[in-house]
Design an enzyme around this catalytic site. Structure first.
Site, PDB file in Angstrom:
ATOM      1  N   ASP A  94      62.396  26.425  23.813  1.00 36.09           N
ATOM      2  CA  ASP A  94      62.617  25.132  24.471  1.00 36.09           C
ATOM      3  C   ASP A  94      61.517  24.139  24.113  1.00 36.09           C
ATOM      4  OD1 ASP A  94      60.717  26.619  25.878  1.00 36.09           O
ATOM      5  OD2 ASP A  94      61.990  26.894  27.629  1.00 36.09           O
ATOM      6  N   ASP A 163      61.547  30.123  39.855  1.00 30.01           N
ATOM      7  CA  ASP A 163      62.887  29.833  40.378  1.00 30.01           C
ATOM      8  C   ASP A 163      63.975  30.630  39.650  1.00 30.01           C
ATOM      9  OD1 ASP A 163      63.106  28.563  37.925  1.00 30.01           O
ATOM     10  OD2 ASP A 163      63.520  26.563  38.735  1.00 30.01           O
ATOM     11  N   HIS A 165      64.446  30.851  36.307  1.00 29.44           N
ATOM     12  CA  HIS A 165      64.920  30.373  35.002  1.00 29.44           C
ATOM     13  C   HIS A 165      64.421  31.256  33.864  1.00 29.44           C
ATOM     14  CE1 HIS A 165      61.186  27.523  34.797  1.00 29.44           C
ATOM     15  NE2 HIS A 165      60.974  28.503  33.957  1.00 29.44           N
ATOM     16  N   GLU A 170      67.695  26.186  34.269  1.00 31.88           N
ATOM     17  CA  GLU A 170      67.392  26.152  35.694  1.00 31.88           C
ATOM     18  C   GLU A 170      68.577  26.704  36.489  1.00 31.88           C
ATOM     19  OE1 GLU A 170      64.478  25.850  36.391  1.00 31.88           O
ATOM     20  OE2 GLU A 170      63.503  23.958  35.885  1.00 31.88           O
TER      21      GLU A 170
HETATM   22  C1  F6R Z   1      58.839  28.797  28.151  1.00 30.93           C
HETATM   23  C2  F6R Z   1      60.001  29.127  28.944  1.00 30.93           C
HETATM   24  C3  F6R Z   1      59.917  29.387  30.420  1.00 30.93           C
HETATM   25  C4  F6R Z   1      58.684  30.173  30.814  1.00 30.93           C
HETATM   26  C5  F6R Z   1      58.624  30.265  32.335  1.00 30.93           C
HETATM   27  C6  F6R Z   1      57.400  31.013  32.798  1.00 30.93           C
HETATM   28  O1  F6R Z   1      59.216  28.660  26.796  1.00 30.93           O
HETATM   29  O2  F6R Z   1      61.048  29.175  28.406  1.00 30.93           O
HETATM   30  O3  F6R Z   1      61.067  30.110  30.821  1.00 30.93           O
HETATM   31  O4  F6R Z   1      58.722  31.440  30.233  1.00 30.93           O
HETATM   32  O5  F6R Z   1      58.600  28.981  32.874  1.00 30.93           O
HETATM   33  O6  F6R Z   1      56.266  30.272  32.492  1.00 30.93           O
HETATM   34  P1  F6R Z   1      54.835  30.925  32.540  1.00 30.93           P
HETATM   35  O7  F6R Z   1      54.823  31.979  31.508  1.00 30.93           O
HETATM   36  O8  F6R Z   1      53.871  29.817  32.203  1.00 30.93           O
HETATM   37  O9  F6R Z   1      54.656  31.472  33.914  1.00 30.93           O
END
Ligand code: F6R
Length: 287
Positions: A94, A163, A165, A170
């Site tokens: 992403d 959450d 995702h 989301e």
């Molecule tokens: C990042 C992504 C998100 C993260 C998630 C957890 O490329 O796709 O799904 O993996 O937001 O973020 P962290 O690892 O910073 O807790």
């Protein structure tokens, strides 16, 4: 003569649908590995990636950003020392929309800093969705075509948001979704504010591989560390399939490895079984 395909009768279809709802064994289960900490998790996943790259030098990796995969990327440097990585390919999950790619927190910059430079990968072979405002309407289709041209993603690294995702899909994201623009939840923007000077600076929109895109990778490796992930992780791995918990989409995939520390594993109902299964894992079976 070629064998005739016999379509199931209506009554058979109904009974197999019932079995799907009631018999867990009809869903291939993810393998859940509970590790002592981030560093151990990083080393475990890095050794599997290194093994795969040695076997397939032009392996296509799916790269997550955020803090979770950093121990993997750090452990990859020694694990791949001396290996020719000039043909390895990669696709980020992403990107933020409307953030200058040169901004230090753009995922283009993060992937360059954390993965491409330390490993010495060829930057031309590592793609990130294009989040620049001009052209973002078509950036999803272009990204999907690039993944397809590369022959698909062999091993997709995933983190999970508090959450639920995965990628930036989301809650409410369709299990069939493809790479597209999404609006980040307030919770995600708050969680990611730590990377920016102020919470207002966190972009409102992102472009992310869809759940349908992610499910097409050959092997999903989902990592989660820390107690803030415990509820989302348990819902994704053991809860019902639901677009309200996008991470639960992994239950539809036949080859998933979930690597978690004790804190992130705290709410797993079957933790003892996962430990027992891993302790008795056959030697011939890779991750
Ligand atoms: C990042 C992504 C998100 C993260 C998630 C957890 O490329 O796709 O799904 O993996 O937001 O973020 P962290 O690892 O910073 O807790």
């Amino acid at each position: 003569s070629s064998p005739r395909v016999r379509l199931p009768q209506r009554s058979e279809r109904r009974s197999s649908a019932l079995k799907l709802q009631t018999k867990e064994r009809f869903f291939p289960m993810a393998e859940v590995i509970i590790v002592p900490g981030r560093e151990a998790g990083g080393k475990l996943v890095a050794s599997e990636i290194a093994r795969r790259i040695r076997a397939t030098p032009d392996l296509v990796l799916g790269l997550a950003t955020g803090s979770t995969p950093l121990p993997v990327y750090q452990a990859l440097v020694p694990a791949l020392a001396g290996v020719d990585l000039s043909t390895v390919r990669g696709f980020a999950l992403d990107e933020y929309v409307g953030l200058d790619p040169a901004h230090p927190q753009s995922y283009r910059s993060v992937i360059t800093r954390e993965v491409v430079e330390p490993l010495g990968l060829d930057p031309a072979r590592i793609r990130v969705p294009d989040g620049r405002l001009d052209g973002v309407a078509h950036a999803g289709e272009i990204y999907e075509a690039a993944i397809m041209d590369a022959g698909g993603i062999a091993l997709q690294i995933l983190g999970i948001g508090t959450d639920g995702h995965i990628g930036f899909n989301e809650p409410g994201s369709s299990f069939a979704s493809r790479t597209r623009v999404k609006t980040l939840t307030e919770q995600t923007r708050t969680d990611n504010a730590r990377f920016f000077a102020s919470p207002d600076e966190v972009p409102m929109h992102c472009i992310t591989q869809g759940l349908g895109t992610i499910l097409e990778a050959d092997h999903l490796v989902l990592l989660a560390f820390g107690s803030s992930k415990a509820a989302a992780l348990a819902a994704a791995v053991e809860g019902p399939l639901s677009a309200s918990v996008p991470g639960s989409a992994i239950q539809l995939h036949p080859h998933v490895t979930v690597v978690v520390d004790e804190d992130a594993a705290a709410e797993l109902a079957r933790a003892e079984y996962y430990r027992y299964a891993y302790a008795n894992k056959p030697d011939w079976q890779g991750l």
